[in-house]
Design a protein around this motif. Structure first.
Motif, PDB file in Angstrom:
ATOM      1  N   GLU A   1       1.643  11.041   0.971  1.00 29.76           N
ATOM      2  CA  GLU A   1       2.023  10.937  -0.440  1.00 29.76           C
ATOM      3  C   GLU A   1       1.593   9.576  -0.989  1.00 29.76           C
ATOM      4  O   GLU A   1       2.350   8.871  -1.639  1.00 29.76           O
ATOM      5  CB  GLU A   1       3.524  11.169  -0.622  1.00 29.76           C
TER       6      GLU A   1
ATOM      7  N   ASP B   1       0.873  -4.751  -3.296  1.00 30.98           N
ATOM      8  CA  ASP B   1       1.662  -3.831  -2.467  1.00 30.98           C
ATOM      9  C   ASP B   1       0.795  -2.848  -1.691  1.00 30.98           C
ATOM     10  O   ASP B   1       1.288  -1.886  -1.104  1.00 30.98           O
ATOM     11  CB  ASP B   1       2.694  -3.086  -3.312  1.00 30.98           C
TER      12      ASP B   1
ATOM     13  N   LEU C   1       5.877   2.554   4.316  1.00 34.46           N
ATOM     14  CA  LEU C   1       6.061   3.084   2.955  1.00 34.46           C
ATOM     15  C   LEU C   1       7.519   3.411   2.670  1.00 34.46           C
ATOM     16  O   LEU C   1       8.011   3.152   1.565  1.00 34.46           O
ATOM     17  CB  LEU C   1       5.183   4.318   2.747  1.00 34.46           C
ATOM     18  N   SER C   2       8.231   3.960   3.642  1.00 38.43           N
ATOM     19  CA  SER C   2       9.643   4.287   3.403  1.00 38.43           C
ATOM     20  C   SER C   2      10.477   3.023   3.210  1.00 38.43           C
ATOM     21  O   SER C   2      11.383   3.008   2.380  1.00 38.43           O
ATOM     22  CB  SER C   2      10.209   5.161   4.521  1.00 38.43           C
TER      23      SER C   2
ATOM     24  N   ASN D   1       9.665   1.837  -0.340  1.00 37.77           N
ATOM     25  CA  ASN D   1      10.296   2.686  -1.343  1.00 37.77           C
ATOM     26  C   ASN D   1      11.800   2.508  -1.398  1.00 37.77           C
ATOM     27  O   ASN D   1      12.413   2.755  -2.444  1.00 37.77           O
ATOM     28  CB  ASN D   1       9.936   4.159  -1.110  1.00 37.77           C
TER      29      ASN D   1
END
Length: 154
Positions: A20, A62, A148-149, A152
């Motif tokens: 994603e 980022d 990424l998690s 986020n």
């Protein structure tokens, strides 16, 4: 951003829908020169440019950066540029422990600190059990999903 559109770069970039994430693959070769042959329909954006290392300067802070070109000198130039920016949440370099030892010695001789070198993931991925492009891509994708998690969640 994946620097290098070879076997592992393509295998990883094709996982874009599952990550994603928008993936940009950057290579210093013309598309026709890249092996394996690039698929006509891609899940990633491809940029073929003469000086891939210069693209580091335009990446968002980022961005996750993976370095896996066909050339060790180019890998090092890209890595130096990424370390100089010192903003990316993930910088990964494909290669063995021995390659990383050589790179560290060269980077230290150019003034890079142990702290900067500690920020580099080499070898990439959560497991180095297999050298197949698919296994490296899956292992690295798992590592990237963790990064990424965390990003986020914050």
């Amino acid at each position: 951003a994946i620097f290098g559109a070879g076997h592992v770069g393509q295998a990883l970039a094709n996982l874009a829908p599952w990550l994603e994430a928008k993936l940009l693959v950057i290579d210093g070769r013309e598309a026709e020169e890249i092996q394996p042959k690039l698929p006509a329909q891609r899940a990633f954006e491809l940029l073929c440019i003469d000086s891939p290392e210069a693209e580091i300067d335009g990446l968002a802070a980022d961005s996750l950066v993976l370095i896996m070109t066909h050339n060790h000198d180019l890998d090092q130039a890209i890595l130096e540029r990424a370390l100089t920016r010192a903003c990316f949440p993930y910088v990964g370099l494909i290669g063995s422990g021995r390659k990383w030892q050589r790179f560290q010695a060269r980077l230290r001789s150019k003034g890079f600190s142990d702290e900067q070198l500690a920020s580099v993931h080499c070898p990439i991925g959560i497991s180095q059990a297999s050298k197949s492009p698919a296994a490296i891509a899956l292992s690295t994708a798992t590592q990237l999903m963790e990064v990424l998690s965390r990003l986020n969640a914050s």
